[in-house]
Write a protein that holds these residues in place. Structure first.
Motif, mmCIF file in Angstrom:
data_model
loop_
_atom_site.group_PDB
_atom_site.id
_atom_site.type_symbol
_atom_site.label_atom_id
_atom_site.label_comp_id
_atom_site.label_asym_id
_atom_site.label_seq_id
_atom_site.Cartn_x
_atom_site.Cartn_y
_atom_site.Cartn_z
ATOM 1 N N LEU A 41 0.832 -1.207 0.000
ATOM 2 C CA LEU A 41 0.000 0.000 0.000
ATOM 3 C C LEU A 41 0.866 1.257 0.000
ATOM 4 N N ALA A 42 1.925 1.260 0.778
ATOM 5 C CA ALA A 42 2.831 2.412 0.809
ATOM 6 C C ALA A 42 3.399 2.681 -0.583
ATOM 7 N N GLU A 43 3.702 1.620 -1.307
ATOM 8 C CA GLU A 43 4.218 1.767 -2.673
ATOM 9 C C GLU A 43 3.115 2.227 -3.626
ATOM 10 N N LEU A 44 1.912 1.666 -3.487
ATOM 11 C CA LEU A 44 0.802 2.029 -4.373
ATOM 12 C C LEU A 44 0.431 3.503 -4.272
ATOM 13 N N VAL A 45 0.342 4.025 -3.054
ATOM 14 C CA VAL A 45 -0.108 5.406 -2.889
ATOM 15 C C VAL A 45 0.931 6.417 -3.369
ATOM 16 N N LYS A 46 2.180 5.985 -3.496
ATOM 17 C CA LYS A 46 3.242 6.882 -3.969
ATOM 18 C C LYS A 46 3.459 6.783 -5.475
ATOM 19 N N LYS A 47 2.884 5.755 -6.075
ATOM 20 C CA LYS A 47 3.118 5.489 -7.494
ATOM 21 C C LYS A 47 2.470 6.536 -8.404
ATOM 22 N N ASP A 48 1.311 7.057 -8.012
ATOM 23 C CA ASP A 48 0.575 8.022 -8.820
ATOM 24 C C ASP A 48 0.271 9.267 -7.987
ATOM 25 N N LYS A 49 0.047 10.399 -8.676
ATOM 26 C CA LYS A 49 -0.265 11.643 -7.974
ATOM 27 C C LYS A 49 -1.566 11.533 -7.197
ATOM 28 N N VAL A 50 -2.569 10.901 -7.816
ATOM 29 C CA VAL A 50 -3.879 10.740 -7.190
ATOM 30 C C VAL A 50 -4.210 9.253 -7.171
ATOM 31 N N VAL A 51 -4.555 8.756 -5.994
ATOM 32 C CA VAL A 51 -4.916 7.347 -5.826
ATOM 33 C C VAL A 51 -6.224 7.280 -5.052
ATOM 34 N N VAL A 52 -7.136 6.448 -5.559
ATOM 35 C CA VAL A 52 -8.428 6.276 -4.899
ATOM 36 C C VAL A 52 -8.665 4.792 -4.652
ATOM 37 N N PHE A 53 -8.950 4.451 -3.419
ATOM 38 C CA PHE A 53 -9.395 3.104 -3.068
ATOM 39 C C PHE A 53 -10.906 3.216 -2.942
ATOM 40 N N MET A 54 -11.610 2.444 -3.746
ATOM 41 C CA MET A 54 -13.059 2.619 -3.829
ATOM 42 C C MET A 54 -13.767 1.288 -3.993
ATOM 43 N N LYS A 55 -15.076 1.350 -3.869
ATOM 44 C CA LYS A 55 -15.909 0.189 -4.153
ATOM 45 C C LYS A 55 -16.345 0.312 -5.603
ATOM 46 N N GLY A 56 -15.851 -0.612 -6.422
ATOM 47 C CA GLY A 56 -16.124 -0.561 -7.851
ATOM 48 C C GLY A 56 -14.985 0.107 -8.584
ATOM 49 N N THR A 57 -15.300 0.610 -9.764
ATOM 50 C CA THR A 57 -14.310 1.269 -10.609
ATOM 51 C C THR A 57 -14.820 2.654 -10.977
ATOM 52 N N PRO A 58 -13.953 3.532 -11.475
ATOM 53 C CA PRO A 58 -14.439 4.853 -11.897
ATOM 54 C C PRO A 58 -15.552 4.752 -12.955
ATOM 55 N N ALA A 59 -15.457 3.764 -13.815
ATOM 56 C CA ALA A 59 -16.494 3.587 -14.833
ATOM 57 C C ALA A 59 -17.782 3.009 -14.253
ATOM 58 N N GLN A 60 -17.643 2.274 -13.148
ATOM 59 C CA GLN A 60 -18.819 1.648 -12.533
ATOM 60 C C GLN A 60 -18.654 1.601 -11.009
ATOM 61 N N PRO A 61 -18.845 2.759 -10.360
ATOM 62 C CA PRO A 61 -18.775 2.774 -8.895
ATOM 63 C C PRO A 61 -19.892 1.915 -8.302
ATOM 64 N N MET A 62 -19.577 1.229 -7.209
ATOM 65 C CA MET A 62 -20.540 0.313 -6.600
ATOM 66 C C MET A 62 -21.144 0.855 -5.305
ATOM 67 N N CYS A 63 -20.888 2.124 -4.995
ATOM 68 C CA CYS A 63 -21.559 2.761 -3.856
ATOM 69 C C CYS A 63 -21.634 4.262 -4.114
ATOM 70 N N GLY A 64 -22.559 4.899 -3.461
ATOM 71 C CA GLY A 64 -22.777 6.318 -3.674
ATOM 72 C C GLY A 64 -21.591 7.180 -3.290
ATOM 73 N N PHE A 65 -20.881 6.818 -2.221
ATOM 74 C CA PHE A 65 -19.736 7.606 -1.787
ATOM 75 C C PHE A 65 -18.583 7.504 -2.786
ATOM 76 N N SER A 66 -18.355 6.295 -3.301
ATOM 77 C CA SER A 66 -17.324 6.126 -4.330
ATOM 78 C C SER A 66 -17.714 6.905 -5.578
ATOM 79 N N ASN A 67 -18.987 6.867 -5.936
ATOM 80 C CA ASN A 67 -19.472 7.614 -7.093
ATOM 81 C C ASN A 67 -19.260 9.115 -6.891
ATOM 82 N N ALA A 68 -19.520 9.615 -5.689
ATOM 83 C CA ALA A 68 -19.342 11.038 -5.409
ATOM 84 C C ALA A 68 -17.881 11.453 -5.593
ATOM 85 N N VAL A 69 -16.949 10.637 -5.124
ATOM 86 C CA VAL A 69 -15.522 10.937 -5.292
ATOM 87 C C VAL A 69 -15.171 10.986 -6.777
#
Length: 151
Positions: A41-69
């Motif tokens: 996780l420490a490596e993942l969050v440093k790999k890109d400028k913006v990192v999001v851990f979410m339920k689903g994917t940006p194309a298909q969020p699986m919860c309202g909070f992930s969709n809002a982000v």
């Protein structure tokens, strides 16, 4: 008769010791896996400028909070970011909560630093702080361009 009890008692003690050893090994394995997850996780969050851990994917969020982000980032023109679906991996789901010391998903990181969840990102968006934070990352918010066009 006494020898039967003695033999049985020894067998029970041996099984109990073996059981405790197996539990200890299982706990050690979980700790090692947990340490591996934390390192990953420490490596993942440093790999890109913006990192999001979410339920689903940006194309298909699986919860309202992930969709809002996703929608907030989209409003600011942030299309390039790393997104990880915690529903695909329970170790990742629990690991990121431990890593950030934040109990909910989604979770947003900028340049390896934990920003917060949906509520924090929404507050930053509403206050204008998100524009400034994105600027620090070298990302120009699309809202600045939209603001210029409306004048």
């Amino acid at each position: 008769m006494n020898s039967i009890f003695t033999t049985t008692a020894r067998s029970v003690r041996a099984l109990t010791s073996l059981s405790k050893l197996n539990q200890t090994n299982a706990q050690w394995s979980r700790l090692m896996c947990s340490a591996d997850v934390q390192k990953s996780l420490a490596e993942l969050v440093k790999k890109d400028k913006v990192v999001v851990f979410m339920k689903g994917t940006p194309a298909q969020p699986m919860c309202g909070f992930s969709n809002a982000v996703v929608q907030i980032l989209r409003m600011h023109g942030v299309d390039k970011y790393a997104a990880y679906n915690v529903l695909d991996d329970q170790d990742l789901r629990q690991g990121v909560k431990t890593f950030s010391n934040w109990p909910t998903i989604p979770q947003v990181f900028f340049n390896g630093e934990f920003v917060g969840g949906c509520d924090i990102l929404l507050q930053m968006h509403q206050s204008g702080d998100l524009v400034e934070e994105l600027e620090k990352l070298g990302i120009r918010s699309a809202l600045l361009d939209a603001e210029k066009e409306s004048k």
